[in-house]
Scaffold this motif. Sequence first.
Motif, PDB file in Angstrom:
ATOM      1  N   ILE A   1     -35.863   0.661   1.271  1.00  0.00           N
ATOM      2  CA  ILE A   1     -35.354   0.152   2.543  1.00  0.00           C
ATOM      3  C   ILE A   1     -33.854  -0.049   2.435  1.00  0.00           C
ATOM      4  N   PHE A   2     -33.170   0.243   3.510  1.00  0.00           N
ATOM      5  CA  PHE A   2     -31.763  -0.107   3.629  1.00  0.00           C
ATOM      6  C   PHE A   2     -31.616  -0.881   4.928  1.00  0.00           C
ATOM      7  N   ARG A   3     -30.852  -1.964   4.878  1.00  0.00           N
ATOM      8  CA  ARG A   3     -30.606  -2.757   6.088  1.00  0.00           C
ATOM      9  C   ARG A   3     -29.140  -2.672   6.462  1.00  0.00           C
ATOM     10  N   GLY A   4     -28.893  -2.447   7.759  1.00  0.00           N
ATOM     11  CA  GLY A   4     -27.527  -2.323   8.242  1.00  0.00           C
ATOM     12  C   GLY A   4     -27.437  -2.641   9.722  1.00  0.00           C
ATOM     13  N   ASN A   5     -26.312  -2.291  10.295  1.00  0.00           N
ATOM     14  CA  ASN A   5     -26.000  -2.601  11.689  1.00  0.00           C
ATOM     15  C   ASN A   5     -27.028  -1.996  12.647  1.00  0.00           C
ATOM     16  N   GLU A   6     -27.511  -2.816  13.588  1.00  0.00           N
ATOM     17  CA  GLU A   6     -28.525  -2.338  14.533  1.00  0.00           C
ATOM     18  C   GLU A   6     -27.999  -1.246  15.453  1.00  0.00           C
ATOM     19  N   MET A   7     -26.826  -1.438  16.012  1.00  0.00           N
ATOM     20  CA  MET A   7     -26.320  -0.500  17.015  1.00  0.00           C
ATOM     21  C   MET A   7     -25.478   0.631  16.419  1.00  0.00           C
ATOM     22  N   ASP A   8     -24.882   0.416  15.265  1.00  0.00           N
ATOM     23  CA  ASP A   8     -24.093   1.453  14.607  1.00  0.00           C
ATOM     24  C   ASP A   8     -25.010   2.175  13.617  1.00  0.00           C
ATOM     25  N   VAL A   9     -25.871   3.014  14.171  1.00  0.00           N
ATOM     26  CA  VAL A   9     -26.887   3.690  13.355  1.00  0.00           C
ATOM     27  C   VAL A   9     -26.221   4.720  12.434  1.00  0.00           C
ATOM     28  N   LEU A  10     -25.102   5.279  12.855  1.00  0.00           N
ATOM     29  CA  LEU A  10     -24.355   6.200  11.998  1.00  0.00           C
ATOM     30  C   LEU A  10     -23.927   5.485  10.711  1.00  0.00           C
ATOM     31  N   SER A  11     -23.422   4.289  10.854  1.00  0.00           N
ATOM     32  CA  SER A  11     -23.041   3.493   9.683  1.00  0.00           C
ATOM     33  C   SER A  11     -24.259   3.170   8.817  1.00  0.00           C
ATOM     34  N   ARG A  12     -25.363   2.840   9.458  1.00  0.00           N
ATOM     35  CA  ARG A  12     -26.595   2.540   8.733  1.00  0.00           C
ATOM     36  C   ARG A  12     -27.033   3.748   7.908  1.00  0.00           C
ATOM     37  N   TYR A  13     -26.976   4.933   8.502  1.00  0.00           N
ATOM     38  CA  TYR A  13     -27.328   6.161   7.780  1.00  0.00           C
ATOM     39  C   TYR A  13     -26.364   6.416   6.629  1.00  0.00           C
ATOM     40  N   PHE A  14     -25.080   6.297   6.910  1.00  0.00           N
ATOM     41  CA  PHE A  14     -24.077   6.579   5.880  1.00  0.00           C
ATOM     42  C   PHE A  14     -24.261   5.658   4.676  1.00  0.00           C
ATOM     43  N   HIS A  15     -24.417   4.369   4.926  1.00  0.00           N
ATOM     44  CA  HIS A  15     -24.544   3.425   3.816  1.00  0.00           C
ATOM     45  C   HIS A  15     -25.882   3.572   3.085  1.00  0.00           C
ATOM     46  N   ALA A  16     -26.934   3.909   3.809  1.00  0.00           N
ATOM     47  CA  ALA A  16     -28.230   4.178   3.165  1.00  0.00           C
ATOM     48  C   ALA A  16     -28.112   5.403   2.266  1.00  0.00           C
ATOM     49  N   ALA A  17     -27.511   6.466   2.786  1.00  0.00           N
ATOM     50  CA  ALA A  17     -27.340   7.691   2.007  1.00  0.00           C
ATOM     51  C   ALA A  17     -26.462   7.442   0.785  1.00  0.00           C
ATOM     52  N   THR A  18     -25.428   6.640   0.951  1.00  0.00           N
ATOM     53  CA  THR A  18     -24.538   6.315  -0.165  1.00  0.00           C
ATOM     54  C   THR A  18     -25.284   5.522  -1.233  1.00  0.00           C
TER      55      THR A  18
END
Length: 169
Positions: free
Chosen positions: A74-91
């Motif tokens: 699981i990766f948790r990140g910004n709800e509305m900035d899904v691009l950021s959530r993807y980037f940080h999960a991938a990183t």
Amino acid sequence: MTKRTDITAIVQARMGSTRLPGKVLKQLGNVSLIEFLLQRLRQSKNIQKIIVAIPDLAKDDLLEKHLKELGYDIFRGNEMDVLSRYFHAATQFKAKNIVRVTGDCPLIDPGIVDLVIHKFRESSDDYTSNVCPPTFPDGLDVEVFTFSALEKAHFEVVEKTQREHVTSY
């Protein structure tokens, strides 16, 4: 070019649906919708890792607990900035090539996923999908892209709608 055999699926999911709150945890028989989706995605012959990227909001704590019980990363990140959530999960998980699937598509077809991955591997493109133009009914959408394309989008996109929809850039 990165090796195209390293394929990581990132599934975006959240509890905060406006039309049907909590839909990813609704039951389909004896499993949740998200579990059903993840079971189907695991049938892909080409995905090495599955990550579920969820918002870092308190209302998503129950979803995180459920996913941990199922054994998913699981990766948790910004709800509305899904691009950021993807980037940080991938990183965080060192993803090289990413399959994007949304958590509200429980009928995802692993054969279609593998077909899109196959097309991605055959090309030298940074992005391959069955959504542009749409080639399958809604709910069977699959996008595959390189980490470098995701990274470029993450650092270049400024429009809010493009950050919410990950691959529109």
